[in-house]
Design a protein around this motif. Structure first.
Motif, PDB file in Angstrom:
ATOM      1  N   GLU A 219      10.594  -2.627  12.544  1.00 54.86           N
ATOM      2  CA  GLU A 219       9.765  -1.621  11.890  1.00 54.86           C
ATOM      3  C   GLU A 219      10.634  -0.804  10.931  1.00 54.86           C
ATOM      4  O   GLU A 219      11.659  -0.249  11.343  1.00 54.86           O
ATOM      5  N   PRO A 220      10.244  -0.718   9.683  1.00 55.85           N
ATOM      6  CA  PRO A 220      11.072   0.030   8.721  1.00 55.85           C
ATOM      7  C   PRO A 220      11.256   1.478   9.174  1.00 55.85           C
ATOM      8  O   PRO A 220      10.388   2.046   9.833  1.00 55.85           O
TER       9      PRO A 220
ATOM     10  N   LEU B 195       8.559   4.039   8.410  1.00 58.14           N
ATOM     11  CA  LEU B 195       7.368   3.961   9.243  1.00 58.14           C
ATOM     12  C   LEU B 195       7.622   4.548  10.632  1.00 58.14           C
ATOM     13  O   LEU B 195       6.740   5.156  11.234  1.00 58.14           O
TER      14      LEU B 195
ATOM     15  N   ARG C 219       7.241   8.178  10.007  1.00 53.90           N
ATOM     16  CA  ARG C 219       5.825   8.499   9.849  1.00 53.90           C
ATOM     17  C   ARG C 219       5.109   8.489  11.196  1.00 53.90           C
ATOM     18  O   ARG C 219       4.340   9.386  11.513  1.00 53.90           O
TER      19      ARG C 219
ATOM     20  N   ARG D 254       3.248  11.488  12.885  1.00 52.84           N
ATOM     21  CA  ARG D 254       1.818  11.366  13.121  1.00 52.84           C
ATOM     22  C   ARG D 254       1.483  11.663  14.582  1.00 52.84           C
ATOM     23  O   ARG D 254       0.513  12.367  14.877  1.00 52.84           O
TER      24      ARG D 254
ATOM     25  N   GLU E 227       3.373   8.539   2.954  1.00 55.67           N
ATOM     26  CA  GLU E 227       2.403   7.851   3.825  1.00 55.67           C
ATOM     27  C   GLU E 227       1.495   8.866   4.515  1.00 55.67           C
ATOM     28  O   GLU E 227       0.284   8.690   4.592  1.00 55.67           O
TER      29      GLU E 227
ATOM     30  N   GLU F  10      -2.509   9.439   4.100  1.00 55.38           N
ATOM     31  CA  GLU F  10      -3.426   9.425   5.245  1.00 55.38           C
ATOM     32  C   GLU F  10      -4.240  10.702   5.335  1.00 55.38           C
ATOM     33  O   GLU F  10      -5.152  10.805   6.158  1.00 55.38           O
TER      34      GLU F  10
END
Lengths: 505, 505
Positions: free
Chosen positions: A11-12, A15, A18, A22, A59, A63
């Motif tokens: 997974e980068p 992300l 993020r 989140r 990101e 969203e």
């Protein structure tokens, strides 16, 4: 604030950041209005590039979870996306125009749709639409055919049918083709939802954006739209009294290698012209030599009012270069939406693959009813009626033009089909005439619509099949009034009132 | 041999060379069989690069005027392209397959067309096609409607109608939508040649190559084809007993920003599933939050066999995110080819622009007849008949499955729609079962066809509406035989006979 990142993960990193943020927002640990750490600071504490943090914040912004306020920072701006929290999310209408794919302006021109809408205006005499005489429709016989096939074969005919068409209809079309000199078999016939669908399926199957396509100047506007929609680069070839200029075409083919040649060789729309037999042979020869397919559109070939025209290109084609397209819209009625294509098997197969996801197959009731109608011999009898009536209407239009339009306009005298093709003299423009004509309650189609190259400003197309003789006389009388008014206006150097023109074409 | 070149000219040097040589060939100065100078030599004599001469020779070769023979040189091989010389030009058939544009292999898969062709096989029991019970077709009443509108309005109805649809039909569809909880107006309705055309028009209007499109796994294969044809990248979202997994969807939306979400929320094809009311609200919420349009496909919503399903997504949509697509193919008959879309005005306008060159408008007789049929109240009565009969057939299929398929297969018990969705156990593959089933003269659709992601190898779809109860019992009995044979084969470690499989799907 965040757990350390797993730099071994698939997974980068952005992300991972993020997702952690989140989760903090969704869990409420980062409440509405909370400020996220500055990008640079968070990047330093996590040991990553600032860009990585920036991507994560983007990101989250996309969203709708956070928003950045210039000079102040990035703030939590929305609660989690569960149904419980819908009240907190301000709903916005979808901005549809930002979601459509690009479409050329020329294609978006609603000319045809507006022409169609025009037909319903009671007080307008339309010399615009290219439709047959409604009072001649063989309604009683067609109703008989419809009723017969529904009651005899209802269960079968209201089912799906093969994408290529109802087998008995394809058989019948083979016989119809034979009557036009074209020897073929049912397997070489594709049933279409009108010939317009044939133009679209062929464009989608043969043309990629930028591909050159040869068209006559002028040519049928529905074909120009279908080719433009597929991204074609239209190459216009002029015509003379023998039809498409094959000498010009040859130079064009050598230079541009067109992907397709589109021609209406018989009672051309809009010019009414007929390609000579010699020119047909020369065209076919060029197609073979340069290995370019020809699309022959033949809606009007049966509607000759003197000697029959030369045979279709397709009847001369021994090597499978010609796609022959025809329709029942001009020889019967347009609402039935049935056209047909005669083509080599690979083309029928390929177009059927596209038609499968375009509309699966064409209306079955119409196919069965028309099969019965043709087998009763009623189509042939109806065409004979049209061949008697339409030359009378053509003559009525020619007489009325001589009577009411003494100057300012010249026209041809076609030997078949639906149209007179006219040109204004002395630099008058047909769109200015149309503005005057709208005031007089008469409509026609301006020449520009048929020109791939932007010409035709002084041309106009007059249909002589839709109105009866009385309507034609009155329509041309009104056209004469409009032309007189236009000439008067020009003498007075006033601009014509243009705002009335839009709704009527 | 050649005149000196004009290096000041706009015309490229290689074209000047080509044109000079062509003139020499056309004039006969370079006769058939003459050898052109070697490229290097001509380049030197003209003072140009060898590449320039090479390009000119390539042009002449492409025109068919010369050909190069390996090791020998370049020779004049054809006489000029005038009609006089046709005898000397050897005609070649057009290699059509080299002229088609690229089309994905998945789209070319003729699955649906072969399914349709299957319906005509007399000795095959089809549990494959998704069509209604033909013996229940209200043919007498439909024939009455057709006859009435033809005789009362023939001249008007066989004309063109607006691309968006016959006005009275759009009015009637507004009322039909109201019955499903959708408040709309005729201006928001687009009449379609079946809902398949809606899928195609939407794909052409919203999707560019590479655009991500969310679909359920499994989903309707005709939609997958239409999206793939437009170049969509399909993103599959799994479903559970409440329908599309909105938690998975949310992650997907954040990451991929899909261009469109395609869902069949009610009696899904092929799974038979129904999306819960809560899930519908969550889906709509996500669409609004990420500003992604939803295409709601609802062919089966009226066909519930117990409590009514939750209202359509469209009925919950206040912000214009949902395009609502429906059809008469499942509640009346498929041959009529009429579907309809409820959508915001910009979408109706844009899709009508595309439909204009796709087929101009849909069959008018079918639109008028169906308007009359619905206004008589006959559609409602027919749906009531279907709601009585189809659950009997569903039960007959469930009973037959229990009786004839004791092992190896599990299935669901849908509360509406057309289909049972089944899974083979123990690693059996449905395409192997289909090969056996073909030998037993029974057909179904393999699960792979519905999977955007290549899964579904063990799944199969059984339709319970097309066959009557007797046909269903016999069909399932045959399916049981096929499964027994497959299990036996597997025990014997023999490969099933596969060659029979192709024609029946």
């Amino acid at each position: 604030m965040l757990k350390s990142l797993n730099k071994e993960s698939d997974e980068p990193l952005y992300l991972q950041i993020r997702n952690q943020i989140r989760d903090l927002i969704l869990s409420g640990d980062l409440p509405l209005g909370a400020r996220l750490p500055p990008e640079r600071k968070l990047a330093a504490s996590l040991g990553v590039n600032r860009t990585t943090v920036s991507n994560a914040y983007h990101e989250l912004t996309a969203e709708g979870l956070v928003e950045s306020q210039v000079g102040r920072g990035t703030f939590v701006c929305a609660l989690p996306g569960t149904t419980r929290d819908q009240e907190d999310f301000p709903p916005r209408p979808l901005p549809w125009n930002e979601h459509f794919v690009a479409l050329s302006e020329q294609v978006r021109d609603p000319l045809i749709r507006e022409l169609v809408a025009l037909c319903s205006q009671e007080d307008m005499i339309s010399l615009a639409a290219g439709v047959p005489a409604p009072e001649l429709y063989p309604i009683e016989r067609f109703a008989q055919s419809t009723d017969r096939v529904l009651r005899q074969h209802g269960h079968a005919l209201l089912q799906h049918c093969p994408t290529e068409g109802h087998p008995a209809f394809r058989e019948t079309l083979t016989e119809l083709a034979a009557g036009r000199g074209i020897t073929t078999s049912p397997d070489n016939i594709l049933v279409l939802a009108g010939s317009q669908q044939g133009l679209d399926l062929i464009a989608r199957s043969l043309i990629e954006p930028g591909d050159p396509v040869v068209v006559e100047v002028p040519s049928y506007l529905g074909a120009l739209s279908a080719f433009r929609a597929a991204g074609a680069r239209l190459l216009g070839v002029p015509m003379d009294e023998e039809g498409l200029r094959t000498d010009v075409l040859e130079r064009m083919m050598a230079r541009y290698r067109p992907q397709l040649i589109y021609t209406l060789p018989t009672f051309q729309n809009p010019s009414g012209g007929v390609m000579s037999r010699e020119r047909r042979q020369a065209l076919l020869y060029l197609a073979q030599r340069y290995q370019v397919p020809i699309l022959e559109d033949d809606p009007y070939g049966e509607l000759y009012y003197g000697a029959p025209p030369p045979p279709p290109l397709k009847s001369l084609d021994r090597q499978g270069y010609v796609l022959y397209l025809s329709t029942f819209s001009k020889i019967l009625f347009p609402g039935i939406r049935l056209g047909w294509l005669v083509a080599p098997r690979p083309v029928v197969d390929r177009l059927a693959s596209v038609k499968q996801y375009a509309d699966l197959h064409s209306n079955t009731l119409a196919q069965w009813a028309l099969t019965d109608f043709i087998q009763q011999g009623w189509l042939g009898e109806h065409i004979a009626v049209l061949r008697q009536e339409y030359p009378r209407r053509r003559q009525a239009m020619l007489d009325a033009l001589h009577c009411h339009i003494p100057q300012g306009l010249r026209w041809n005298e076609p030997t078949g089909g639906f149209y007179l093709w006219c040109h204004l003299k002395n630099g008058l423009q047909s769109k200015d005439l149309l503005a005057e004509a709208a005031l007089q309650r008469v409509a026609f189609v301006v020449g520009e619509a048929f020109h791939a190259d932007g010409g035709g400003q002084n041309a106009l197309r007059l249909n002589f099949t839709y109105q009866n003789e009385q309507g034609i006389k009155e329509g041309i009388r009104r056209l004469g009034e409009a032309l007189t008014a236009l000439l008067k206006r020009r003498r007075e150097r006033r601009a014509p009132r243009r705002e009335a023109a839009r709704p009527i074409v």
